[in-house]
Design a protein around this motif. Structure first.
Motif, PDB file in Angstrom:
ATOM      1  N   LEU A 238       0.823  -1.207   0.000  1.00 22.60           N
ATOM      2  CA  LEU A 238       0.000   0.000   0.000  1.00 22.60           C
ATOM      3  C   LEU A 238       0.859   1.260   0.000  1.00 22.60           C
ATOM      4  O   LEU A 238       0.554   2.239  -0.688  1.00 22.60           O
ATOM      5  CB  LEU A 238      -0.919  -0.017   1.218  1.00 22.60           C
ATOM      6  CG  LEU A 238      -2.064  -1.041   1.193  1.00 22.60           C
ATOM      7  CD1 LEU A 238      -2.789  -1.063   2.542  1.00 22.60           C
ATOM      8  CD2 LEU A 238      -3.059  -0.702   0.071  1.00 22.60           C
ATOM      9  N   VAL A 239       1.939   1.216   0.799  1.00 21.39           N
ATOM     10  CA  VAL A 239       2.835   2.375   0.857  1.00 21.39           C
ATOM     11  C   VAL A 239       3.486   2.627  -0.496  1.00 21.39           C
ATOM     12  O   VAL A 239       3.563   3.769  -0.974  1.00 21.39           O
ATOM     13  CB  VAL A 239       3.911   2.160   1.944  1.00 21.39           C
ATOM     14  CG1 VAL A 239       4.994   3.235   1.854  1.00 21.39           C
ATOM     15  CG2 VAL A 239       3.270   2.186   3.328  1.00 21.39           C
ATOM     16  N   VAL A 240       3.967   1.576  -1.147  1.00 17.52           N
ATOM     17  CA  VAL A 240       4.608   1.724  -2.454  1.00 17.52           C
ATOM     18  C   VAL A 240       3.612   2.238  -3.488  1.00 17.52           C
ATOM     19  O   VAL A 240       3.926   3.112  -4.314  1.00 17.52           O
ATOM     20  CB  VAL A 240       5.222   0.381  -2.899  1.00 17.52           C
ATOM     21  CG1 VAL A 240       5.708   0.455  -4.341  1.00 17.52           C
ATOM     22  CG2 VAL A 240       6.367  -0.004  -1.975  1.00 17.52           C
ATOM     23  N   THR A 241       2.391   1.696  -3.452  1.00 17.69           N
ATOM     24  CA  THR A 241       1.363   2.143  -4.404  1.00 17.69           C
ATOM     25  C   THR A 241       1.034   3.621  -4.197  1.00 17.69           C
ATOM     26  O   THR A 241       0.928   4.397  -5.152  1.00 17.69           O
ATOM     27  CB  THR A 241       0.093   1.302  -4.240  1.00 17.69           C
ATOM     28  OG1 THR A 241       0.411  -0.074  -4.458  1.00 17.69           O
ATOM     29  CG2 THR A 241      -0.975   1.721  -5.234  1.00 17.69           C
ATOM     30  N   ALA A 242       0.859   4.004  -2.917  1.00 19.45           N
ATOM     31  CA  ALA A 242       0.565   5.405  -2.625  1.00 19.45           C
ATOM     32  C   ALA A 242       1.704   6.312  -3.077  1.00 19.45           C
ATOM     33  O   ALA A 242       1.485   7.400  -3.626  1.00 19.45           O
ATOM     34  CB  ALA A 242       0.320   5.573  -1.127  1.00 19.45           C
ATOM     35  N   ALA A 243       2.947   5.852  -2.858  1.00 17.54           N
ATOM     36  CA  ALA A 243       4.101   6.651  -3.285  1.00 17.54           C
ATOM     37  C   ALA A 243       4.115   6.811  -4.799  1.00 17.54           C
ATOM     38  O   ALA A 243       4.459   7.877  -5.328  1.00 17.54           O
ATOM     39  CB  ALA A 243       5.387   5.994  -2.808  1.00 17.54           C
TER      40      ALA A 243
END
Length: 256
Positions: A238-243
């Motif tokens: 989720l963090v990578v996608t949001a980034a």
């Protein structure tokens, strides 16, 4: 998935303590028996709450002081009141512990399997009842250890004390006493552990005895299970996608 340690909620442990007169020796100050009591009570306090703990003591004979229970106060109270007596019947201590485990299993509902069990035996000297060399005797410690193996109940042994311990033994006429050496007997306790599938430990100080019990608490009180370990990876995704979304908006002024 990943391997994870979780507290056991079903298991039985019988603590078997030698209360022969050699436990009066002061080579482990203030005495072997006082140190043994202190360490055993800490073992009871720190053991995983869901485990049934019982107490057996042995000298010339063995007896169940507390049947397996989750009531730690009952076990600690019995430890405080342990009294010393003559002779050392190591095999009787093991056999009495096995009987206590069988008794607990017999009162469980029919469809319920008995919980896993283990015996923790702490002794400071050589077996004298029956004679230590009478290895074919059905009450001998080695015979009892083999029976424990058959039942799938390991006996972990703790050889407690030093090779230079001594005690004062009163004469039969009561008019005097004699100083007798009471060295620990590592060899027989190591063999009992080996024959039963348990572990062998030595301890000659309070701290060493505490460390042995701490190891056993970790071994007995927890089991390794395979559990879901996906949450950290989902969060990372989720963090990578949001980034990625933020980067797309900043550099391209549009969503990818």
């Amino acid at each position: 998935t990943a391997a994870k340690k979780v507290p056991r909620n079903r298991a039985t442990v019988i603590l078997v303590i030698d209360v022969s007169l050699s436990m009066e020796a002061t080579d482990v100050p203030p005495s072997r028996i006082q140190v043994a009591k202190k360490a055993a009570k800490e073992f009871a306090d720190n053991l995983t709450p869901g485990i049934n703990l019982g107490l057996v003591t042995f000298a010339g004979t063995a007896s169940v002081q507390v049947s397996p229970t989750t009531n730690r106060e009952a076990v600690k109270a019995a430890i405080d009141t342990m009294k010393l007596a003559e002779r050392t019947a190591t095999g009787e201590g093991i056999l009495t512990a096995l009987q206590s485990i069988d008794t607990l299993a017999s009162v469980l509902p029919g469809a319920e399997k008995p919980p896993p069990a283990q015996v923790v035996l702490m002794s400071d000297g050589k077996q004298t009842v029956p004679d230590d060399k009478d290895v074919e005797n059905p009450r001998h410690g080695f015979t009892a250890a083999r029976l424990a193996k058959e039942k799938g109940i390991p006996v972990s042994t703790i050889s407690f004390g030093t090779t230079w311990g001594t005690v004062e033994i009163p004469d039969q006429d009561g008019k005097g006493s004699q100083r007798v050496r009471v060295p620990v007997d590592d060899d027989s306790l190591r063999e009992i552990a080996k024959l039963s599938g348990g572990e062998f430990f030595t301890a000659s100080t309070l701290e060493e005895l505490k460390n042995v019990y701490a190891h056993l608490e970790e071994q007995i009180g927890f089991e390794t299970t395979v559990a879901d370990a996906s949450r950290p990876w989902l969060l990372l995704g989720l963090v990578v996608t949001a980034a990625g979304l933020v980067a797309a908006l900043l550099y391209r002024q549009r969503l990818p």
